[in-house]
Each structure stands twice: as structure tokens, then as C-alpha cells.
Design an enzyme around this catalytic site. Structure first.
Site, PDB file in Angstrom:
ATOM      1  N   ASP A 116      13.425 -41.424   6.017  1.00  0.00           N
ATOM      2  CA  ASP A 116      14.861 -41.113   5.925  1.00  0.00           C
ATOM      3  C   ASP A 116      15.652 -41.889   6.978  1.00  0.00           C
ATOM      4  OD1 ASP A 116      14.298 -39.317   3.877  1.00  0.00           O
ATOM      5  OD2 ASP A 116      13.915 -37.693   5.294  1.00  0.00           O
ATOM      6  N   GLY A 118      18.163 -35.823   1.777  1.00  0.00           N
ATOM      7  CA  GLY A 118      19.587 -36.169   1.792  1.00  0.00           C
ATOM      8  C   GLY A 118      20.218 -35.870   3.142  1.00  0.00           C
TER       9      GLY A 118
HETATM   10  O1  RIB Z   1      11.586 -36.816   4.204  1.00  0.00           O
HETATM   11  C1  RIB Z   1      11.303 -35.687   4.966  1.00  0.00           C
HETATM   12  C2  RIB Z   1      11.863 -34.472   4.308  1.00  0.00           C
HETATM   13  O2  RIB Z   1      11.171 -34.260   3.110  1.00  0.00           O
HETATM   14  C3  RIB Z   1      11.688 -33.196   5.087  1.00  0.00           C
HETATM   15  O3  RIB Z   1      12.730 -32.956   6.001  1.00  0.00           O
HETATM   16  C4  RIB Z   1      11.567 -32.144   4.014  1.00  0.00           C
HETATM   17  O4  RIB Z   1      12.657 -31.295   3.921  1.00  0.00           O
HETATM   18  C5  RIB Z   1      11.353 -32.921   2.722  1.00  0.00           C
HETATM   19  O5  RIB Z   1      12.475 -32.903   1.963  1.00  0.00           O
END
Ligand code: RIB
Length: 298
Positions: A245, A41
């Protein structure tokens, strides 16, 4: 300015860089250790903010030193934390990450992230109703994920569901998302399919529009009709943590430019993100993305 709300986890990443992955019962010497902000997030919130969006984060941190550092980091990125709860009786989420051989292995202990509730999501209604898009992942309880999908649907705000870490979900939840953004492994688990099945066939079977990430090979997307491919951008990989992300954040930020343009920018942003250590270390700012985009278009 594009407005994004992220509902998701906030972790401290405990990152060890090593020459190779360790086996059960084995000890090896690593090259480097660092403590950096992470969590799917928070990573998506930071990536979206660096790409020029106005971002609010709905989530939870603990009453510990990590919590304070994580909050400070998010404040310095200009993220609205009015819906980030600090819990008194609990620690912050952590992720123990090994980076080796261009890959990573991650163990997440959710801690405060496990206490994000549907009521907390509902209390972000005003933010979500004003947002251009909502991003949600699955490092928080599934009832909070469901609440996000239902609230976004009710308010007419598109929700991008990043189904990571992988879990099976009821089909009707998937239909509430504007886009679901798995990798191949996550898509198979989501649909209860064979992991070895062809991803294009799985995309055709999905009950919702899918944007599928393929690491260095780019992404495939399907709104309706046949899946379309966007090639990846060639870079030297230092650490792939947070690439997904960054991809999701860019997709949300540039969705108003159309799906094809948004996926292209998301692939480039994700590629840039893997060139430095740490989930948030390589996430590009808008100016860098634009510069790289014009170099790749030339
Ligand atoms: O998507 C990467 C993230 O996955 C990392 O930053 C770690 O915290 C896990 O949540």
C-alpha cells in the site's frame, strides 16, 4: 500539491504477533495483540497524505465502534472524507492478521466495503476530474473497480490499479489503467497464467504498463520495451503488512517526477514502512523519505 483520490477498503486490523504461524486445529501462545487501522484503500490514502499529497477517500465504514475509530484516524491524517459513506445496517471491515517469522497471514471480512457501489464512484466525479492520479484496489466489489477505471479513463485522470487481493479481470479493464501494480503471484492470476512462470515474461505479455513489486528485492517496471529493475532498500523487517500500500501511494504521489524516480521513491517508502508494527505504523512522512533518500544517494 499533488491531488490523489483513493477508491477502496477501510478495515480495522486485529493484529497478533506470534513466534510462528498456527496450524489447523492447533493453539499456541502469541506475543502481542493490537487493534490498528488498516484496509488497502485507507492505507494508501494515509501513506499518500503523509507523503504530502492532498487526498480524498471513496469508501464505506459501518455504524460501529470500529467505524468511528477508523473515521477519526483518517480525519487526523487530513484526508477528505466527503465520499466516505457510513452505513447504518452494517459493520466495518476487519482483517485478522498474524505476524510471524517476518511474514503475515490475513483474513479480510469486507462488511461495509462490500457495499461500495459504481454510483458512489460516479458521485466522486468532481474529485476525480481534479486529481493527478486515482488509486484503486480489489477489496471492494469489482463493479466499483470497473467504474473507477472507466471514470478515470473518461476524465483523463490516470488510474493506478493495485490488483490485490488477486483475481482474474477482463483484459479490457487492464487497458484502462495507467499502471497495474501486482506482485508476481497477482500478475500470474491476473493474466490466467501459470504461477511458476517467469515474471519478466509475464510482464512482456501484459496488455498494459506494469509495475511489479518484489518485496525486499525491489520492483520491476515496464511502460513499453523491456522490464527495468529497481533494487530494494535493506531494512530490518518488523511487519510487512501495508508495504504494498505504501509502495502504491508513493508511486501515485511521485508519478509526475517520471516512472523511474517514482518507483525508486516507492521502493524506499515501502522499505521504511516495514520497520514498525501495523500497516500504517511505519509509513514515512515526506521529510523522513527525503532524508533517507539523500542518505542512500550519498
Ligand atoms: O494491505 C494490507 C491490508 O490488507 C491490511 O491493512 C488489511 O486490512 C488488509 O486489507
Amino acid at each position: 500539491m499533488t491531488r490523489i483520490v483513493v477508491v477502496g477498503s477501510v478495515n480495522m486490523d486485529l493484529v497478533t504477533q506470534a513466534p510462528r504461524f498456527v496450524g489447523p486445529g492447533e493453539t499456541i501462545l502469541g506475543d502481542r495483540f493490537l487493534t490498528v487501522p488498516g484496509g488497502k484503500g485507507a492505507n494508501q490514502a494515509v501513506a499518500a497524505a503523509r507523503l504530502g499529497a492532498e487526498v480524498a477517500l471513496v469508501g464505506a465504514i459501518g455504524n460501529d465502534a470500529f467505524g468511528a475509530q477508523l473515521r477519526d484516524g483518517l480525519v487526523s491524517e487530513g484526508i477528505d472524507l466527503s465520499q466516505l459513506t457510513q452505513l447504518d445496517d452494517c459493520g466495518s471491515g476487519t482483517a485478522s492478521i498474524t505476524v510471524a517469522e517476518g511474514e503475515n497471514q490475513i483474513i479480510v471480512v469486507p462488511a461495509a466495503n462490500a457495499r461500495v457501489t459504481p454510483a458512489q464512484v460516479e458521485s466522486a466525479q468532481a474529485l476525480i476530474s481534479r486529481a493527478d492520479a486515482v488509486l484503486v484496489q480489489m477489496e471492494i466489489p469489482l463493479d466499483a473497480v470497473e467504474a473507477t477505471l472507466r471514470l478515470g479513463h473518461r476524465l483523463g485522470t490516470p488510474v493506478i490499479l493495485n490488483p490485490a487481493p488477486a483475481q482474474q479481470l477482463p483484459t479490457d479493464w487492464l487497458r484502462l489503467a495507467r499502471y497495474v501494480t501486482p506482485n508476481q503471484h497477482e500478475l500470474a492470476i491476473l493474466l490466467g497464467a501459470d504461477l511458476a512462470e517467469d515474471f519478466r515474461e509475464l510482464m512482456r505479455r501484459a496488455p498494459c504498463p506494469v509495475v511489479l513489486t518484489r518485496g525486499g528485492e525491489g520492483a520491476w517496471y515496464r511502460d513499453a520495451g523491456e522490464p527495468t529493475h529497481q533494487a530494494g532498500f535493506k531494512v530490518s523487517v518488523v511487519d510487512s503488512t501495508g508495504a504494498g500500500d505504501t509502495f502504491n501511494a508513493a508511486l501515485a504521489v511521485f508519478l509526475h517526477e517520471g516512472l523511474a524516480a517514482a518507483v525508486r521513491k516507492a521502493c524506499l517508502a515501502a522499505a521504511l514502512s516495514v520497520t514498525r508494527l501495523g500497516a500504517q505504523g511505519g509509513m514515512p512522512r515526506l521529510a523522513e523519505l527525503d532524508r533517507q533518500l539523500s542518505e542512500h544517494s550519498a
